[in-house]
Design an enzyme around this catalytic site. Structure first.
Site, PDB file in Angstrom:
ATOM      1  N   ASP A  67       0.813  -1.211   0.000  1.00 19.63           N
ATOM      2  CA  ASP A  67       0.000   0.000   0.000  1.00 19.63           C
ATOM      3  C   ASP A  67       0.850   1.266   0.000  1.00 19.63           C
ATOM      4  O   ASP A  67       2.071   1.222   0.200  1.00 19.63           O
ATOM      5  CB  ASP A  67      -0.952  -0.009   1.211  1.00 19.63           C
ATOM      6  CG  ASP A  67      -0.271  -0.442   2.507  1.00 19.63           C
ATOM      7  OD1 ASP A  67       0.972  -0.379   2.575  1.00 19.63           O
ATOM      8  OD2 ASP A  67      -0.960  -0.826   3.452  1.00 19.63           O
ATOM      9  N   ASP A 136      -7.438  -2.931  14.113  1.00 22.31           N
ATOM     10  CA  ASP A 136      -8.815  -3.220  13.698  1.00 22.31           C
ATOM     11  C   ASP A 136      -8.875  -4.458  12.795  1.00 22.31           C
ATOM     12  O   ASP A 136      -9.912  -4.756  12.219  1.00 22.31           O
ATOM     13  CB  ASP A 136      -9.418  -2.003  12.985  1.00 22.31           C
ATOM     14  CG  ASP A 136      -8.624  -1.580  11.752  1.00 22.31           C
ATOM     15  OD1 ASP A 136      -7.620  -2.249  11.420  1.00 22.31           O
ATOM     16  OD2 ASP A 136      -9.005  -0.588  11.102  1.00 22.31           O
ATOM     17  N   HIS A 138      -7.001  -4.892  10.061  1.00 21.77           N
ATOM     18  CA  HIS A 138      -6.707  -4.658   8.646  1.00 21.77           C
ATOM     19  C   HIS A 138      -5.418  -5.352   8.218  1.00 21.77           C
ATOM     20  O   HIS A 138      -4.511  -5.581   9.014  1.00 21.77           O
ATOM     21  CB  HIS A 138      -6.704  -3.158   8.295  1.00 21.77           C
ATOM     22  CG  HIS A 138      -5.548  -2.367   8.806  1.00 21.77           C
ATOM     23  ND1 HIS A 138      -5.640  -1.027   9.104  1.00 21.77           N
ATOM     24  CD2 HIS A 138      -4.257  -2.703   9.071  1.00 21.77           C
ATOM     25  CE1 HIS A 138      -4.472  -0.583   9.504  1.00 21.77           C
ATOM     26  NE2 HIS A 138      -3.612  -1.587   9.506  1.00 21.77           N
ATOM     27  N   GLU A 143      -9.572  -2.136   5.402  1.00 20.71           N
ATOM     28  CA  GLU A 143     -10.188  -1.851   6.683  1.00 20.71           C
ATOM     29  C   GLU A 143     -11.465  -2.679   6.863  1.00 20.71           C
ATOM     30  O   GLU A 143     -12.015  -3.181   5.878  1.00 20.71           O
ATOM     31  CB  GLU A 143     -10.541  -0.358   6.750  1.00 20.71           C
ATOM     32  CG  GLU A 143      -9.356   0.586   6.511  1.00 20.71           C
ATOM     33  CD  GLU A 143      -8.498   0.787   7.741  1.00 20.71           C
ATOM     34  OE1 GLU A 143      -8.447  -0.091   8.620  1.00 20.71           O
ATOM     35  OE2 GLU A 143      -7.844   1.847   7.839  1.00 20.71           O
TER      36      GLU A 143
END
Ligand code: PGA
Length: 243
Positions: A67, A136, A138, A143
């Site tokens: 990313d 979370d 990810h 996400e």
């Protein structure tokens, strides 16, 4: 899933570097999928050390990163391209043209993402994908969501991710609000996956990802469906797992 429970961050880094170097030794022209964040830094340091000792040759290796922040250019010291150059590429004998990170400077999301998908396909896919996990759940910047996004796409970062990542920026407002990330399909098509996790703050999400239901609300849970995942995690990170 093959699981290595190790003592601490140093052992996790060494074990992860071992697995990555085994891949490079077995297939010198392999495609490595790489990750940013704090977790892989120790493994990258170890790889640089082994390279300097003459034990590891990256001259034919190709890399694709998960990313990049949208809107940051490669020379921005908060960009993931900058991070990779600093923490790994500058210390090994990799050809820079063989290293790939989504183009954060491309304002056209569709163009940036489709070019990245095409590049991964042209390389013949990923041999070994290194992953960290967010608080979370990810992986990359995928996400929690109602679906598993397939290929490289533009995401709005969640408040939790912005909060976690602000430590690298002067202030929270400086954290970009969007990023380009490989999708779950890009990740799941990797032939092997190496997940590295360290620290008690990741214990709850790691237990959910590895032992909980498979759901896009915990994106890393999809890894339970991959046939060749290795988890290297320290005792603190594994403290909430049942096994
Ligand atoms: P970290 O990030 O290694 O900095 O904890 C992991 C991630 O967000 O994927």
């Amino acid at each position: 899933m093959k699981i290595y429970k190790v003592k601490n961050y140093e052992e996790m880094s060494r074990k992860a570097a071992n697995i990555i170097s085994a891949q490079v030794l077995l297939k010198p022209d392999c495609v490595l999928g790489l990750a940013t964040g704090s977790t892989p830094v120790g493994a990258y340091k170890q790889l640089i050390e082994w390279h300097k000792q003459g034990d590891l040759d990256f001259s034919q290796v190709k890399t694709v990163n998960l990313d990049e922040y949208k809107g940051l250019t490669p020379d921005n010291d908060q960009s993931y391209r900058y991070f990779m150059n600093k923490n790994l590429f500058s210390g090994i004998n990799i050809a820079m043209e063989n290293t790939h990170v989504p183009n954060g400077a491309e304002a056209d999301s569709e163009a940036a993402c489709s070019a990245y998908n095409a590049m991964i396909r042209d390389l013949g896919g990923i041999d070994l994908q290194l992953l960290g996990i967010g608080h979370d759940g990810h992986i990359g910047f995928n996400e929690p969501d109602s679906v598993f996004p397939a290929e490289t796409h533009c995401v709005d970062l969640t408040p939790l991710t912005i909060e976690a990542n602000k430590r690298f920026f002067e202030k929270a407002e400086d954290v970009p609000r969007q990023a380009y990330t490989m999708g779950i399909k890009n990740i799941m098509l990797a032939r092997k996956i190496l997940l590295v996790v360290s620290g008690a703050d990741k214990a709850e999400i790691l237990a959910k990802a590895v032992e909980g239901p498979i759901t896009p609300q915990v994106p890393a849970s999809v890894l339970q469906l991959h046939p060749d995942v290795t988890l290297v995690a320290d005792e603190a990170a594994m403290s909430m797992m049942k096994l």
